[in-house]
Scaffold this active site. Sequence first.
Site, PDB file in Angstrom:
ATOM      1  N   ARG A 252      -7.934  -2.002  -2.278  1.00  0.00           N
ATOM      2  CA  ARG A 252      -6.968  -2.882  -3.130  1.00  0.00           C
ATOM      3  C   ARG A 252      -7.099  -2.329  -4.486  1.00  0.00           C
ATOM      4  O   ARG A 252      -8.230  -1.995  -4.927  1.00  0.00           O
ATOM      5  CB  ARG A 252      -7.132  -4.267  -3.045  1.00  0.00           C
ATOM      6  N   GLU A 281       0.888  -3.021  -8.683  1.00  0.00           N
ATOM      7  CA  GLU A 281       1.579  -2.053  -7.922  1.00  0.00           C
ATOM      8  C   GLU A 281       2.998  -2.546  -8.042  1.00  0.00           C
ATOM      9  O   GLU A 281       3.406  -3.691  -8.117  1.00  0.00           O
ATOM     10  CB  GLU A 281       1.245  -2.153  -6.512  1.00  0.00           C
ATOM     11  N   HIS A 300       0.348   3.151  -1.368  1.00  0.00           N
ATOM     12  CA  HIS A 300      -0.201   2.053  -0.472  1.00  0.00           C
ATOM     13  C   HIS A 300       0.549   2.231   0.662  1.00  0.00           C
ATOM     14  O   HIS A 300       1.027   1.299   1.289  1.00  0.00           O
ATOM     15  CB  HIS A 300       0.189   0.759  -1.250  1.00  0.00           C
TER      16      HIS A 300
END
Length: 345
Positions: A252, A281, A300
Amino acid sequence: WMQRPPISISSSLTMVGSRMKTVLVNRPIHRVALARLQEEAQVLTPYHASYEELMELLPSAQGMILCAGLHMGPAEMDWASQLAVISRHGAGVDIVDVEAATQRGIPVTFTPYGPTESTAEHALMLLLAVARRLPQLDRAVRSGDFDIRDHLVGGELEGKALGIVGFGRIGKRMAEICRDGLHMAVHFYDPYVDAETATECEAIQVDDIVALAGMVDVLSIHSPLTEATHHLVSREVIQTLRPGAILVNVSRGPVVDEAALIEALESGHLGGAGLDVYDPEPPSMDNPLLQMDQVALTPHLASFTDEGRQRMGLMAVEDVLCVLRGDRPPYMANPDVWDRRRSSG
């Protein structure tokens, strides 16, 4: 509201309990998993819906398969008055307020084994890409600069020291690949892992993450995001890494102090970084990381192989159906809630 995108509702003739249950899936899951879910439930698939449109649908759902793109907090759970289970499509539960779910009697499940292989292989890909300068070489060849090979060379990983932050399933698999395939010496930091596990994995456990940073040529991050791990890879950790070290993050974004990482890359202290996650993000278009030749970036999707998505999808589906049938699922983020769980109606 603006004109709404289409919201698909599919169903089957199979009944769960006295009536058909409704399960909301907020983002696309593997087609095999979706077909399995449709065998036993009415399925809402508002993949392109706005937040407001999702809130409109939540009160009708008894189950939810939660992918990225929505945070389930107290307000969302209160609005979802019939919700009996949140099945997280992934290994991390940071987009669910687990405490709020527990207070409301809602089991939260997750898929710990689904993304292991795909995410570990993705981390290795990023590491190799940075070590061999793949992003820069790829761009040069595409632009006609074949002579770049005369002055830009990468480095080998064989025999180098690897540091793993977070020695869970994915971290262990990454360690195994690098140890057996590249003969890298494996060190790791994880306060929740015992010495016996370290011995079994032929790895050296280090009790202090700053000390770990000073021992390794590569730091690969595989830690979940919690209050305790926010900026766990701090400025001090990054500055302590060996000169020319490579940092890989497939966990993360907020686990790493991104500002400190950018500084270390700009100064030349770090040799490069391979990143699948960011803080926030998506990264803004003026983020310096997007302009750096020594950085490999992906959006991601480390777990997004066909095999990995099928595993995660099927696990998430079976978990939500399991709870709606009244059976205890194997992987719960809040197991203590089971005996006082909310009824699915």
